[in-house]
Each structure stands twice: as C-alpha cells, then as structure tokens.
Scaffold this motif. Structure first.
Motif, mmCIF file in Angstrom:
data_model
loop_
_atom_site.group_PDB
_atom_site.id
_atom_site.type_symbol
_atom_site.label_atom_id
_atom_site.label_comp_id
_atom_site.label_asym_id
_atom_site.label_seq_id
_atom_site.Cartn_x
_atom_site.Cartn_y
_atom_site.Cartn_z
ATOM 1 N N SER A 52 -88.555 5.061 73.553
ATOM 2 C CA SER A 52 -88.586 3.812 73.796
ATOM 3 C C SER A 52 -88.961 3.198 75.187
ATOM 4 O O SER A 52 -88.824 4.104 76.196
ATOM 5 C CB SER A 52 -86.809 3.476 73.656
ATOM 6 O OG SER A 52 -86.400 3.651 72.166
ATOM 7 N N TYR A 105 -87.035 1.204 78.005
ATOM 8 C CA TYR A 105 -85.685 0.746 78.450
ATOM 9 C C TYR A 105 -86.294 -0.217 79.541
ATOM 10 O O TYR A 105 -87.008 0.101 80.448
ATOM 11 C CB TYR A 105 -85.030 1.750 79.160
ATOM 12 C CG TYR A 105 -84.140 2.813 77.987
ATOM 13 C CD1 TYR A 105 -83.059 2.537 77.649
ATOM 14 C CD2 TYR A 105 -84.986 3.812 77.213
ATOM 15 C CE1 TYR A 105 -82.376 3.047 76.670
ATOM 16 C CE2 TYR A 105 -84.451 4.392 76.191
ATOM 17 C CZ TYR A 105 -83.071 4.002 76.029
ATOM 18 O OH TYR A 105 -82.367 4.590 74.984
ATOM 19 N N ALA A 120 -81.672 -3.058 77.643
ATOM 20 C CA ALA A 120 -81.764 -2.948 76.463
ATOM 21 C C ALA A 120 -83.185 -1.997 76.330
ATOM 22 O O ALA A 120 -83.706 -1.578 77.382
ATOM 23 C CB ALA A 120 -82.384 -4.532 76.116
ATOM 24 N N ARG A 121 -83.624 -1.809 75.297
ATOM 25 C CA ARG A 121 -84.505 -0.926 74.893
ATOM 26 C C ARG A 121 -85.556 -1.226 73.666
ATOM 27 O O ARG A 121 -85.029 -2.181 72.879
ATOM 28 C CB ARG A 121 -84.198 0.503 74.498
ATOM 29 C CG ARG A 121 -83.517 0.763 73.329
ATOM 30 C CD ARG A 121 -83.126 2.320 73.213
ATOM 31 N NE ARG A 121 -82.400 2.603 71.851
ATOM 32 C CZ ARG A 121 -82.899 2.552 70.715
ATOM 33 N NH1 ARG A 121 -84.408 2.427 70.605
ATOM 34 N NH2 ARG A 121 -82.369 2.799 69.639
ATOM 35 N N VAL A 126 -83.201 -3.697 71.479
ATOM 36 C CA VAL A 126 -81.676 -2.896 71.213
ATOM 37 C C VAL A 126 -80.654 -3.025 72.304
ATOM 38 O O VAL A 126 -81.474 -2.732 73.527
ATOM 39 C CB VAL A 126 -81.892 -1.633 70.804
ATOM 40 C CG1 VAL A 126 -80.409 -0.923 70.485
ATOM 41 C CG2 VAL A 126 -82.570 -1.560 69.449
ATOM 42 N N ARG A 127 -79.744 -3.623 72.305
ATOM 43 C CA ARG A 127 -78.945 -3.697 73.742
ATOM 44 C C ARG A 127 -78.130 -2.328 73.764
ATOM 45 O O ARG A 127 -77.857 -1.730 72.662
ATOM 46 C CB ARG A 127 -77.874 -4.660 73.516
ATOM 47 C CG ARG A 127 -78.171 -6.146 73.702
ATOM 48 C CD ARG A 127 -77.290 -7.198 72.920
ATOM 49 N NE ARG A 127 -77.777 -8.498 73.186
ATOM 50 C CZ ARG A 127 -78.712 -9.140 72.635
ATOM 51 N NH1 ARG A 127 -79.381 -8.640 71.817
ATOM 52 N NH2 ARG A 127 -78.843 -10.614 73.022
ATOM 53 N N VAL A 128 -78.202 -1.970 74.983
ATOM 54 C CA VAL A 128 -77.715 -0.586 75.455
ATOM 55 C C VAL A 128 -76.575 -1.219 76.412
ATOM 56 O O VAL A 128 -76.238 -2.115 77.063
ATOM 57 C CB VAL A 128 -78.537 0.445 76.084
ATOM 58 C CG1 VAL A 128 -79.851 0.672 75.273
ATOM 59 C CG2 VAL A 128 -79.333 -0.158 77.433
ATOM 60 N N ASP A 174 -76.808 3.175 72.987
ATOM 61 C CA ASP A 174 -77.071 1.893 72.276
ATOM 62 C C ASP A 174 -75.700 1.328 72.215
ATOM 63 O O ASP A 174 -74.484 1.989 71.864
ATOM 64 C CB ASP A 174 -77.757 1.969 70.848
ATOM 65 C CG ASP A 174 -79.163 2.141 71.158
ATOM 66 O OD1 ASP A 174 -79.633 2.239 72.017
ATOM 67 O OD2 ASP A 174 -79.556 2.394 69.851
ATOM 68 N N THR A 216 -72.751 -0.775 70.048
ATOM 69 C CA THR A 216 -72.709 -1.182 68.611
ATOM 70 C C THR A 216 -71.844 -2.465 68.380
ATOM 71 O O THR A 216 -71.236 -2.878 69.725
ATOM 72 C CB THR A 216 -71.920 -0.147 67.837
ATOM 73 O OG1 THR A 216 -70.549 0.322 68.323
ATOM 74 C CG2 THR A 216 -72.608 1.123 67.900
ATOM 75 N N ALA A 245 -71.543 -5.603 71.578
ATOM 76 C CA ALA A 245 -72.908 -5.942 71.337
ATOM 77 C C ALA A 245 -73.035 -7.552 71.149
ATOM 78 O O ALA A 245 -73.941 -7.989 71.562
ATOM 79 C CB ALA A 245 -73.690 -5.144 70.286
#
Length: 134
Positions: free
Chosen positions: A48, A50, A59-60, A87-89, A111, A113, A118
């Motif tokens: 990914s 990042y 995010a990634r 995708v938020r991390v 990540d 959830t 999130a």
C-alpha cells in the motif's frame, strides 16, 4: 515479501481533502513521482501507499500497478496506480521528508475499524492519537 511506501500528501489538510481531490479526477487514482521504486515486485505483492497528512500517517491505498513513463519534457517519471478505497489507519506522528520511503509491514499502523473510531471526526482522532489515547 510485501513492502509498502510512505509518502507525504502535499496539499491536503485532511483525509477528506485527499478523498475530494481523487473524486474530482476521472479514472483510476494515480500518484506521479520522479523515481521508480526498485522494489516494485515487493510493493505489488499486497503493498500500500501510506499517506502522511499534517505530520501523521493517516491513511493508505493499495498499490495496483507501477508504471514508469517519460513526460512531455522528456523526464522519466513513475505512475503509482492506487486502489480507489482510502483506508484510515491509526494515526501516528511522522515528520516531513522528501520523496517516499519504504515501510516494512511490521512498521505499519493498523487499519481503523468502526470500533477503533474510524467514523470519528479526523481532527478528534488526531488529537486523541497525539495524547496517546487512541
């Protein structure tokens, strides 16, 4: 062996800015960089990109392809083709740097959830992370 890239998200103040920018562009999201990663095979093995936004890894996006090309000025460039999903991390501080860096899987923030916040506003998530509460 899977490997990831770490890159500053220049011009974006938030994940929402990145999402808006990519939504305005037609087609597959891409990021153009000057250098071609030497470890492209490892990056395309589930890697990914990042994004560092406002001093935090935030995010990634999955890497789908790495396409070297020559621009209209004859300069070699590289197009990183990204997955549409951002995708938020879990936010983690990271100071500014030039270019990009390789990031080993064990060094990647997890990540987020829905249980990890999130859906929480990004500013609140960043503040909680800075306080060590997230």
């Amino acid at each position: 062996m899977t490997l990831h890239l770490l890159k500053l998200c220049v011009g974006a103040d938030s994940i929402a800015d990145l999402e808006d920018y990519q939504a305005r562009k037609r087609g597959q999201p891409v990021h153009v960089t000057r250098m071609v990663p030497r470890r492209a095979e490892d990056l395309l093995d589930g890697g990914s990109l990042y994004w560092v936004i406002k001093g935090q890894i935030a995010a990634r996006q999955g890497l789908e392809a790495i396409e070297p090309f020559t621009d209209s000025d004859g300069i070699g460039r590289c197009r990183l083709v990204l997955d549409r999903a951002i995708v938020r991390v879990r936010p983690r501080p990271f100071r500014a740097f030039q270019g990009w860096r390789y990031l080993a899987p064990e060094d990647c923030p997890p990540d987020l959830t829905s249980q990890d916040a999130a859906e929480m506003p990004e500013a609140l998530r960043s503040e909680l992370a800075a306080l060590g509460l997230l």
